[in-house]
Enzyme design. Structure first.
Site, PDB file in Angstrom:
ATOM      1  N   LYS A   4      57.815  42.843  21.354  1.00 23.70           N
ATOM      2  CA  LYS A   4      58.705  41.809  20.794  1.00 23.70           C
ATOM      3  C   LYS A   4      58.209  40.421  21.205  1.00 23.70           C
ATOM      4  CE  LYS A   4      61.804  42.458  24.764  1.00 23.70           C
ATOM      5  NZ  LYS A   4      63.025  43.153  25.224  1.00 23.70           N
ATOM      6  N   ARG A  35      75.626  44.953  26.287  1.00 23.72           N
ATOM      7  CA  ARG A  35      74.815  44.133  25.390  1.00 23.72           C
ATOM      8  C   ARG A  35      74.753  44.770  24.016  1.00 23.72           C
ATOM      9  NH1 ARG A  35      68.561  42.346  26.600  1.00 23.72           N
ATOM     10  NH2 ARG A  35      68.153  44.520  26.044  1.00 23.72           N
ATOM     11  N   TYR A  38      58.366   9.963  34.567  1.00 28.28           N
ATOM     12  CA  TYR A  38      59.678   9.572  34.034  1.00 28.28           C
ATOM     13  C   TYR A  38      60.731   9.561  35.140  1.00 28.28           C
ATOM     14  CZ  TYR A  38      58.267  10.024  29.122  1.00 28.28           C
ATOM     15  OH  TYR A  38      57.672   9.872  27.899  1.00 28.28           O
ATOM     16  N   MET A  40      56.353  16.012  28.255  1.00 25.46           N
ATOM     17  CA  MET A  40      56.177  16.927  27.129  1.00 25.46           C
ATOM     18  C   MET A  40      54.733  17.424  27.012  1.00 25.46           C
ATOM     19  SD  MET A  40      56.738  16.350  23.031  1.00 25.46           S
ATOM     20  CE  MET A  40      58.467  15.936  23.114  1.00 25.46           C
TER      21      MET A  40
HETATM   22  C1  PLP Z   1      62.693  43.982  26.306  1.00 25.73           C
HETATM   23  C2  PLP Z   1      63.156  45.396  26.380  1.00 25.73           C
HETATM   24  C3  PLP Z   1      62.342  46.369  26.987  1.00 25.73           C
HETATM   25  C4  PLP Z   1      61.118  46.033  27.808  1.00 25.73           C
HETATM   26  O1  PLP Z   1      61.565  45.549  29.059  1.00 25.73           O
HETATM   27  P1  PLP Z   1      60.529  45.158  30.227  1.00 25.73           P
HETATM   28  O2  PLP Z   1      61.428  44.783  31.351  1.00 25.73           O
HETATM   29  O3  PLP Z   1      59.748  44.005  29.712  1.00 25.73           O
HETATM   30  O4  PLP Z   1      59.694  46.342  30.492  1.00 25.73           O
HETATM   31  C5  PLP Z   1      62.735  47.700  26.881  1.00 25.73           C
HETATM   32  N1  PLP Z   1      63.881  48.030  26.241  1.00 25.73           N
HETATM   33  C6  PLP Z   1      64.697  47.105  25.679  1.00 25.73           C
HETATM   34  C7  PLP Z   1      65.941  47.547  25.003  1.00 25.73           C
HETATM   35  C8  PLP Z   1      64.362  45.757  25.740  1.00 25.73           C
HETATM   36  O5  PLP Z   1      65.181  44.855  25.204  1.00 25.73           O
END
Ligand code: PLP
Length: 386
Positions: A50, A149, A270, A318
């Site tokens: 992802k 979640r 800044y 930035m």
């Molecule tokens: C992002 C995610 C993972 C991977 O988690 P890591 O801690 O990066 O290994 C696995 N399962 C779900 C549902 C996630 O959202």
């Protein structure tokens, strides 16, 4: 000038034009996949890709992991699956962790992605599409084992198990859940989640379980299920607070734009949040928060050169930031590369200085660096750089 020379010239020009060089070691990535396979065995190991493979480039990462044996890839959003659909290997499976938003069902089916169904509503809409198309659609069922979640509650899962008609047209391939505190070894939440997972799994006997993320792989055999889902450990981040057995994948070097020597009492950056206490040599580096170096590193973190720590002075801008190079024995010329992530400063160390986690540093890495991909030897031919 022949083609090769012309190509090298172009690459060299791009590298010279960038404020920094991001080196991504795909051989280390493949090695991390193998380490996770060995640790998780006999469970299989998927790859979570992802957010563009945690910022490292899913189009580069997926083929290397596929060659290392990975066949299961997880993204979070359907749009990510859509973008990966064209390039993913045909014998791989692509899962969408966030499941199905209303209206996304047809796209998901058309690209052959497997949704993680997180609610009875999602189950209903996926089933309706399968019935309408008179076809069988695969899906993964997620249960919320204690993170609040995503996923069905245990009660919803029980109701679903008692009503097979609700799953008409759906072929479930796995049941999964996600651990909330696995990075803290010994945390009481993990065994609690495990027992809920075992109860959930009992409603669907024989259905393979996917439970462990990177940290979960290192919690022991009970947590691994049939298919582990690591992300961060593949990319070299520490899977748990207990240490890091993974190979570093990312190296970041940033260029010096200019240096100056200022007297005591000089305000830097800044807001003038740092005022020098003595004569100080300052180097301005060509990366800032737009390149993913968090503003929270202001007056906190450091860059490194030749094993010497160069503290960040004042606020991160930035496009640039200032570091104290007084401790260096020799002047740093314009264009010199100093290390932000590498042998002197791990990904997790800079994340900690910034008050965040490795995940956020990786996924924020900007688009203005020159990216150098180092390929495993098996894929080396003709693909040295990008
Ligand atoms: C992002 C995610 C993972 C991977 O988690 P890591 O801690 O990066 O290994 C696995 N399962 C779900 C549902 C996630 O959202």
């Amino acid at each position: 000038m022949n083609e090769t020379v012309r190509l090298e010239t172009r690459i060299g020009a791009d590298e010279a034009a960038a404020g920094g060089v991001l080196t991504i070691d795909l051989a280390a990535l493949a090695e991390n996949y193998r380490i996770l396979c060995q640790t998780a065995a006999p469970a299989g190991v998927a790859a979570v890709v992802k957010a563009d493979a945690y910022g490292l480039g899913a189009a580069r990462v997926v083929p290397v992991l596929h060659e290392a044996g990975c066949r299961d890839f997880f993204v979070a959003h359907l749009i990510e699956a859509r973008r990966l659909a064209a390039i993913r290997p045909r014998d791989s499976r692509l899962y969408v962790l966030n499941g199905l938003l209303p209206g996304g069902e047809a796209v998901c089916a058309n690209i052959g992605a497997i949704p993680v169904l997180n609610s009875l509503d999602q189950v209903q809409r996926w089933s309706a599409l399968a019935i309408a198309r008179a076809m069988t659609l695969e899906a993964v069922l997620q249960v919320d084992t204690g993170m609040a979640r995503l996923g069905l509650s245990l009660a919803e899962l029980q109701a679903l198990a008692a009503d097979p008609a609700a799953l008409s047209g759906i072929r479930l391939t796995m049941i999964m859940s996600h651990l909330a505190c696995a990075d803290q070894p010994g945390h009481e939440a993990s065994p609690t989640q495990l027992s809920v997972m075992q109860a959930a799994s009992a409603f669907f006997p024989g259905l393979p379980v996917s439970f462990a993320n990177s940290a979960g792989v290192f919690l022991g055999p009970d947590y691994r299920g049939a298919l582990a889902r690591p992300g961060i450990a593949l990319y070299g981040g520490a899977p748990t607070l207990a240490g890091n057995p993974m190979r570093p994948v990312v190296r970041l070097d940033v260029r010096v734009i200019q240096t100056r020597t200022v007297p005591a009492g000089t305000a830097v950056g800044y807001g003038g949040t740092h005022v020098t206490t003595g004569e100080t040599r300052i180097a301005t580096l060509a990366a800032g928060y737009a390149d993913g170096l968090p503003r929270s590193l202001s007056n906190r973190g450091a860059a490194w050169f030749d094993g010497v720590r160069l503290p960040i002075l004042g606020r991160v801008s930035m496009d640039s930031l200032m570091v104290d190079v007084t401790a260096l024995p020799a002047a740093l010329p314009p264009g010199a590369l100093v290390e932000l992530i590498g042998p002197s400063q791990t990904l997790d160390a800079i994340a900690s200085d910034a008050g965040t986690i490795s995940y956020e540093i990786l996924t924020a890495l900007g688009q203005r660096y020159h990216r150098h991909y180092a390929f495993p030897a098996s894929r080396a031919s003709g693909q040295g750089q990008s």
